[in-house]
Design a protein around this motif. Structure first.
Motif, mmCIF file in Angstrom:
data_model
loop_
_atom_site.group_PDB
_atom_site.id
_atom_site.type_symbol
_atom_site.label_atom_id
_atom_site.label_comp_id
_atom_site.label_asym_id
_atom_site.label_seq_id
_atom_site.Cartn_x
_atom_site.Cartn_y
_atom_site.Cartn_z
ATOM 1 N N ASP A 1 0.833 -1.212 0.000
ATOM 2 C CA ASP A 1 0.000 0.000 0.000
ATOM 3 C C ASP A 1 0.867 1.261 0.000
ATOM 4 O O ASP A 1 0.535 2.255 -0.635
ATOM 5 C CB ASP A 1 -0.957 -0.014 1.184
ATOM 6 N N THR B 1 -6.884 -6.643 -1.991
ATOM 7 C CA THR B 1 -8.122 -7.428 -1.930
ATOM 8 C C THR B 1 -7.822 -8.921 -1.965
ATOM 9 O O THR B 1 -8.343 -9.695 -1.142
ATOM 10 C CB THR B 1 -9.044 -7.052 -3.109
ATOM 11 N N GLU C 1 -2.618 2.378 -8.786
ATOM 12 C CA GLU C 1 -3.577 2.326 -7.682
ATOM 13 C C GLU C 1 -4.514 1.133 -7.810
ATOM 14 O O GLU C 1 -4.805 0.458 -6.819
ATOM 15 C CB GLU C 1 -4.376 3.629 -7.612
ATOM 16 N N GLU C 2 -4.976 0.853 -9.039
ATOM 17 C CA GLU C 2 -5.872 -0.286 -9.255
ATOM 18 C C GLU C 2 -5.161 -1.608 -8.978
ATOM 19 O O GLU C 2 -5.737 -2.516 -8.364
ATOM 20 C CB GLU C 2 -6.410 -0.290 -10.692
ATOM 21 N N LYS D 1 2.099 3.233 -3.300
ATOM 22 C CA LYS D 1 1.286 4.207 -4.030
ATOM 23 C C LYS D 1 2.022 5.537 -4.164
ATOM 24 O O LYS D 1 1.727 6.317 -5.056
ATOM 25 C CB LYS D 1 -0.053 4.435 -3.326
ATOM 26 N N THR E 1 -4.679 -1.948 -5.229
ATOM 27 C CA THR E 1 -5.966 -2.266 -4.603
ATOM 28 C C THR E 1 -6.340 -3.728 -4.848
ATOM 29 O O THR E 1 -6.813 -4.419 -3.937
ATOM 30 C CB THR E 1 -7.072 -1.327 -5.131
#
Length: 154
Positions: A18, A100, A92-93, A21, A96
């Motif tokens: 994270d 997940t 970012e995608e 980013k 993410t």
């Protein structure tokens, strides 16, 4: 390796990824060296193998089922991961998606009884399930170190 240690290590990589980013898009895609992967490729690689673990290993361990008989083309999986990382998906995608999928993996691991991690790994009786996951964590940490060195270098 004990269940709680495995889960702790898997979660710690979520927090670290994270934090990526913050790096520039140029650095995100820049190869570690000529002809090598970049950070984006490694994160996509994590996603591919986490999905494999969820579907073909952890779910089977949790349900006490045999592992599916598979011929795994490691090179193809890695190539597809790299292509996906460079398919137009944003940093970012991709991050993410990694978070997940990794949380899903951790969720499955949390459901596996503690004692299961001391049982033999199916098909490799000389190795426990905990040792198998310790190897997966070593793999994660090797790539983390590779990325950190790349960031420092640039």
């Amino acid at each position: 390796m004990r269940k709680d240690q495995i889960i702790k290590e898997k979660i710690s990589l979520i927090e670290w990824v994270d934090s990526l980013k913050e790096i520039s898009n140029d650095l995100w895609f820049m190869p570690f060296k000529e002809g090598a992967w970049g950070i984006a490729d490694v994160i996509s690689h994590f996603i591919s193998w986490d999905k494999f673990l969820i579907t073909n290993r952890v779910a089977c361990i949790y349900l006490n089922e045999e592992f599916p008989a598979l011929t795994i083309d490691v090179e193809a999986v890695n190539k597809n991961a790299s292509q996906y990382a460079r398919s137009g998906i944003s940093k970012e995608e991709l991050i993410t998606e990694f978070i997940t999928v990794r949380k899903e993996l951790v969720s499955f691991l949390q459901k596996v009884p503690e004692e299961t991690f001391t049982e033999p790994y199916p098909g490799r009786e000389h190795m426990t399930i905990g040792e198998y996951f310790a190897g997966m964590i070593e793999h994660d940490l090797k790539h983390k170190e590779q990325i950190e060195e790349h960031i420092k270098k640039e």
